[in-house]
Design a protein around this motif. Structure first.
Motif, PDB file in Angstrom:
ATOM      1  N   THR A 287     -47.164  10.503 -12.791  1.00 11.67           N
ATOM      2  CA  THR A 287     -47.124   9.618 -11.628  1.00 11.67           C
ATOM      3  C   THR A 287     -47.708   8.271 -12.056  1.00 11.67           C
ATOM      4  OG1 THR A 287     -49.341  10.317 -10.923  1.00 11.67           O
ATOM      5  CG2 THR A 287     -47.465  11.517  -9.995  1.00 11.67           C
ATOM      6  N   TYR A 288     -47.696   7.315 -11.157  1.00 14.73           N
ATOM      7  CA  TYR A 288     -48.486   6.103 -11.404  1.00 14.73           C
ATOM      8  C   TYR A 288     -49.169   5.695 -10.111  1.00 14.73           C
ATOM      9  CZ  TYR A 288     -44.607   3.318  -9.346  1.00 14.73           C
ATOM     10  OH  TYR A 288     -43.650   2.799  -8.511  1.00 14.73           O
ATOM     11  N   PRO A 289     -50.504   5.544 -10.144  1.00 17.70           N
ATOM     12  CA  PRO A 289     -51.338   5.842 -11.318  1.00 17.70           C
ATOM     13  C   PRO A 289     -51.531   7.343 -11.481  1.00 17.70           C
ATOM     14  CG  PRO A 289     -52.724   5.276  -9.462  1.00 17.70           C
ATOM     15  CD  PRO A 289     -51.307   5.091  -8.984  1.00 17.70           C
ATOM     16  N   GLU A 290     -52.293   7.716 -12.492  1.00 22.82           N
ATOM     17  CA  GLU A 290     -52.659   9.116 -12.691  1.00 22.82           C
ATOM     18  C   GLU A 290     -54.172   9.239 -12.669  1.00 22.82           C
ATOM     19  OE1 GLU A 290     -50.895  10.490 -16.328  1.00 22.82           O
ATOM     20  OE2 GLU A 290     -48.889  10.605 -15.468  1.00 22.82           O
ATOM     21  N   PRO A 291     -54.725  10.067 -11.800  1.00 23.97           N
ATOM     22  CA  PRO A 291     -54.029  10.768 -10.702  1.00 23.97           C
ATOM     23  C   PRO A 291     -53.729   9.817  -9.552  1.00 23.97           C
ATOM     24  CG  PRO A 291     -56.371  11.197 -10.583  1.00 23.97           C
ATOM     25  CD  PRO A 291     -56.166  10.388 -11.836  1.00 23.97           C
ATOM     26  N   LEU A 292     -52.843  10.248  -8.655  1.00 24.93           N
ATOM     27  CA  LEU A 292     -52.577   9.472  -7.456  1.00 24.93           C
ATOM     28  C   LEU A 292     -53.820   9.428  -6.574  1.00 24.93           C
ATOM     29  CD1 LEU A 292     -49.052  10.821  -6.397  1.00 24.93           C
ATOM     30  CD2 LEU A 292     -49.555   8.549  -7.338  1.00 24.93           C
ATOM     31  N   PRO A 293     -53.999   8.356  -5.793  1.00 26.08           N
ATOM     32  CA  PRO A 293     -55.087   8.352  -4.800  1.00 26.08           C
ATOM     33  C   PRO A 293     -54.977   9.578  -3.907  1.00 26.08           C
ATOM     34  CG  PRO A 293     -54.053   6.188  -4.947  1.00 26.08           C
ATOM     35  CD  PRO A 293     -53.209   7.116  -5.770  1.00 26.08           C
ATOM     36  N   ARG A 294     -56.113  10.153  -3.549  1.00 26.66           N
ATOM     37  CA  ARG A 294     -56.124  11.413  -2.822  1.00 26.66           C
ATOM     38  C   ARG A 294     -55.465  11.334  -1.448  1.00 26.66           C
ATOM     39  NH1 ARG A 294     -55.639  15.033  -6.076  1.00 26.66           N
ATOM     40  NH2 ARG A 294     -54.545  13.247  -6.952  1.00 26.66           N
ATOM     41  N   ASP A 295     -55.292  10.120  -0.927  1.00 27.62           N
ATOM     42  CA  ASP A 295     -54.618   9.968   0.365  1.00 27.62           C
ATOM     43  C   ASP A 295     -53.167   9.527   0.213  1.00 27.62           C
ATOM     44  OD1 ASP A 295     -55.102   7.427  -0.576  1.00 27.62           O
ATOM     45  OD2 ASP A 295     -55.878   6.634   1.315  1.00 27.62           O
ATOM     46  N   HIS A 296     -52.625   9.599  -0.991  1.00 23.13           N
ATOM     47  CA  HIS A 296     -51.241   9.156  -1.212  1.00 23.13           C
ATOM     48  C   HIS A 296     -50.278  10.070  -0.447  1.00 23.13           C
ATOM     49  CE1 HIS A 296     -47.526   7.937  -3.174  1.00 23.13           C
ATOM     50  NE2 HIS A 296     -48.179   6.918  -3.710  1.00 23.13           N
ATOM     51  N   PRO A 297     -49.306   9.510   0.256  1.00 24.05           N
ATOM     52  CA  PRO A 297     -48.392  10.332   1.075  1.00 24.05           C
ATOM     53  C   PRO A 297     -47.561  11.330   0.287  1.00 24.05           C
ATOM     54  CG  PRO A 297     -47.702   8.016   1.036  1.00 24.05           C
ATOM     55  CD  PRO A 297     -49.071   8.067   0.450  1.00 24.05           C
ATOM     56  N   LEU A 298     -47.319  11.072  -0.999  1.00 21.10           N
ATOM     57  CA  LEU A 298     -46.569  12.052  -1.790  1.00 21.10           C
ATOM     58  C   LEU A 298     -47.303  13.388  -1.864  1.00 21.10           C
ATOM     59  CD1 LEU A 298     -45.141  10.043  -4.847  1.00 21.10           C
ATOM     60  CD2 LEU A 298     -43.813  11.334  -3.174  1.00 21.10           C
ATOM     61  N   LEU A 299     -48.622  13.332  -1.800  1.00 23.93           N
ATOM     62  CA  LEU A 299     -49.418  14.557  -1.904  1.00 23.93           C
ATOM     63  C   LEU A 299     -49.351  15.407  -0.639  1.00 23.93           C
ATOM     64  CD1 LEU A 299     -52.613  13.145  -3.676  1.00 23.93           C
ATOM     65  CD2 LEU A 299     -50.557  14.117  -4.714  1.00 23.93           C
ATOM     66  N   GLN A 300     -48.794  14.839   0.423  1.00 22.34           N
ATOM     67  CA  GLN A 300     -48.744  15.560   1.702  1.00 22.34           C
ATOM     68  C   GLN A 300     -47.407  16.271   1.926  1.00 22.34           C
ATOM     69  OE1 GLN A 300     -51.766  15.359   2.952  1.00 22.34           O
ATOM     70  NE2 GLN A 300     -52.236  13.790   1.420  1.00 22.34           N
ATOM     71  N   LEU A 301     -46.429  16.003   1.068  1.00 24.64           N
ATOM     72  CA  LEU A 301     -45.082  16.548   1.292  1.00 24.64           C
ATOM     73  C   LEU A 301     -44.919  17.926   0.655  1.00 24.64           C
ATOM     74  CD1 LEU A 301     -42.886  13.364   0.689  1.00 24.64           C
ATOM     75  CD2 LEU A 301     -43.799  14.242   2.838  1.00 24.64           C
ATOM     76  N   LYS A 302     -44.244  18.819   1.368  1.00 25.90           N
ATOM     77  CA  LYS A 302     -44.038  20.168   0.873  1.00 25.90           C
ATOM     78  C   LYS A 302     -42.947  20.251  -0.192  1.00 25.90           C
ATOM     79  CE  LYS A 302     -45.674  22.601   5.000  1.00 25.90           C
ATOM     80  NZ  LYS A 302     -45.338  23.572   6.065  1.00 25.90           N
ATOM     81  N   ASN A 303     -42.070  19.226  -0.223  1.00 27.73           N
ATOM     82  CA  ASN A 303     -40.994  19.258  -1.220  1.00 27.73           C
ATOM     83  C   ASN A 303     -41.369  18.479  -2.483  1.00 27.73           C
ATOM     84  OD1 ASN A 303     -40.939  16.856   0.213  1.00 27.73           O
ATOM     85  ND2 ASN A 303     -38.701  16.739   0.333  1.00 27.73           N
ATOM     86  N   VAL A 304     -42.670  18.359  -2.744  1.00 24.50           N
ATOM     87  CA  VAL A 304     -43.187  17.672  -3.930  1.00 24.50           C
ATOM     88  C   VAL A 304     -44.034  18.635  -4.744  1.00 24.50           C
ATOM     89  CG1 VAL A 304     -44.711  15.833  -4.759  1.00 24.50           C
ATOM     90  CG2 VAL A 304     -43.156  15.402  -2.844  1.00 24.50           C
ATOM     91  N   LEU A 305     -43.732  18.722  -6.027  1.00 25.62           N
ATOM     92  CA  LEU A 305     -44.532  19.507  -6.965  1.00 25.62           C
ATOM     93  C   LEU A 305     -45.058  18.547  -8.029  1.00 25.62           C
ATOM     94  CD1 LEU A 305     -45.529  22.123  -8.359  1.00 25.62           C
ATOM     95  CD2 LEU A 305     -43.255  22.321  -9.376  1.00 25.62           C
ATOM     96  N   ILE A 306     -46.374  18.442  -8.168  1.00 24.34           N
ATOM     97  CA  ILE A 306     -46.985  17.540  -9.146  1.00 24.34           C
ATOM     98  C   ILE A 306     -47.943  18.333 -10.028  1.00 24.34           C
ATOM     99  CG2 ILE A 306     -48.403  15.477  -9.510  1.00 24.34           C
ATOM    100  CD1 ILE A 306     -47.534  14.464  -6.805  1.00 24.34           C
ATOM    101  N   THR A 307     -47.824  18.140 -11.335  1.00 23.02           N
ATOM    102  CA  THR A 307     -48.780  18.720 -12.283  1.00 23.02           C
ATOM    103  C   THR A 307     -49.493  17.582 -13.024  1.00 23.02           C
ATOM    104  OG1 THR A 307     -46.923  18.973 -13.851  1.00 23.02           O
ATOM    105  CG2 THR A 307     -47.589  20.917 -12.596  1.00 23.02           C
ATOM    106  N   PRO A 308     -50.698  17.829 -13.549  1.00 25.08           N
ATOM    107  CA  PRO A 308     -51.533  16.759 -14.105  1.00 25.08           C
ATOM    108  C   PRO A 308     -51.242  16.407 -15.563  1.00 25.08           C
ATOM    109  CG  PRO A 308     -52.780  18.787 -14.075  1.00 25.08           C
ATOM    110  CD  PRO A 308     -51.444  19.108 -13.455  1.00 25.08           C
TER     111      PRO A 308
END
Length: 345
Positions: A287-308
């Protein structure tokens, strides 16, 4: 230089010090910890180099400045800037622990007469494995399934929670370099139909070996693929390669997989596409940045899978990376061609 003049707080025997001083000095960010080289690699590195950390360097700058011959970047650390390069007049080479060099100003470094190398061979299989793992995990909704299976609230397993079939599906690979080709080999074993887009078309026998078809333009690949995997380096040409137009060309049932760099995808457009059903989902190791800010909307979506950024992070691959780095550094210090040299252009 007399023994008492050597500026080490915890000094070992005089014999050991003399042996260390005969080895070329290699600068690393730190040893162990979150940002340091792995302690398991120390015996191998110490066979070839006298290691100093950035902390040691900064504390004894006057002593070490002229002695540092090489830098080993472990996951982009230490940061290479003009100030650091000016303080290292005898620096010959910088070895990177990964493939991507977008975190470095290659022209600036070259301007100081410093050569550069990456580690493309060491990361091939592990990164390709990670790409396929993301594809399978997203397709079969494994993370959701795990959450259901371990939840204290689960009373039964829902029969209507369905995933996507991988066997027979179409995989579009954008960037069929060495890693992309390894992914194609793995996808062939899953009986996938493989399309690819690349700056240069691969040889016919290479295409036939994995059953891959070349798409001269990216649009054809996007329109036909059930899964689209990004395996390109981040360059000015690939920055936000996947934007609004490209996402809208994809099937609404398609999944995007990114194992290259976060900035290859326009994250704002990706967010909108996921929220509005333009594409089904995304699985990304970057992602950019890494890690994403903890309140980033991508982190709230169920159809998103992110690994570090796990791409090549296996025990075997990490050691192979260090081996490749050492080979490049020793070649540079001897004035020989480096197996994995990277040039500014």
């Amino acid at each position: 230089m007399l023994f008492h003049e050597i500026p080490f707080i915890n000094r070992p025997s005089a014999q050991l010090i003399m042996e260390e001083l005969e080895l070329p000095v290699l600068l690393v960010n730190e040893i162990g910890g979150v940002l340091g080289i792995l302690e398991a690699h120390l015996p191998f590195l110490k066979k070839h180099f006298r290691l100093i950390t950035m902390k040691e360097f900064l504390e004894n700058k006057g002593y070490f400045s002229a002695k540092v011959k090489a830098i080993y970047l472990w996951w982009h650390k230490p940061v290479i800037d003009r100030e650091l390069l000016k303080s290292l007049p005898n620096l010959k080479v910088i070895a990177n622990s990964g493939v991507g060099m977008d975190h470095l100003d290659l022209k600036m470094i070259s301007g100081f007469g410093v050569r550069m190398a990456n580690a493309p061979h060491a990361v091939l299989s592990s990164t390709a494995d990670a790409g396929m793992a993301l594809l399978l995990t997203a397709a079969r909704r494994l993370v959701e399934g795990c959450q259901i299976a371990v939840s204290p609230d689960t009373e039964y397993f829902p029969s209507n929670r369905l995933g996507d079939e991988v066997t027979g599906a179409t995989l579009g690979i954008i960037g069929m370099g060495n890693i992309g080709y390894k992914i194609a080999q793995r996808a062939k074993a899953f009986e996938m139909k493989i399309l690819y887009h690349n700056r240069n078309r691969r040889k016919e026998d290479e295409e036939l070996a994995v059953g891959a078809s070349y798409c001269g333009n990216i649009e054809d690949l996007l329109q036909q693929s059930d899964f689209v995997m990004l395996v390109v380096n981040l360059t000015p040409q690939t920055y936000k390669l996947i934007g609004k137009k490209e996402l809208e060309l994809m099937k609404p049932t398609a999944t995007l997989i990114n194992i290259s760099r976060g900035a290859v995808v326009d994250q704002e457009m990706l967010l909108k596409a996921l929220q509005t059903g333009v594409i089904k989902g995304v699985a990304m190791d970057v992602t950019y940045p890494e890690p994403l800010p903890r309140d980033h909307p991508l982190l709230q979506l169920k159809n998103v899978l992110i690994t570090p950024h796990l791409g090549c992070r296996t025990t075997k691959a990490s050691y192979m990376i260090t081996e490749e780095a050492v080979g490049n550094i020793l070649a540079a210090l001897r004035g020989l061609p480096m197996p994995s040299e990277v040039f500014p252009d």
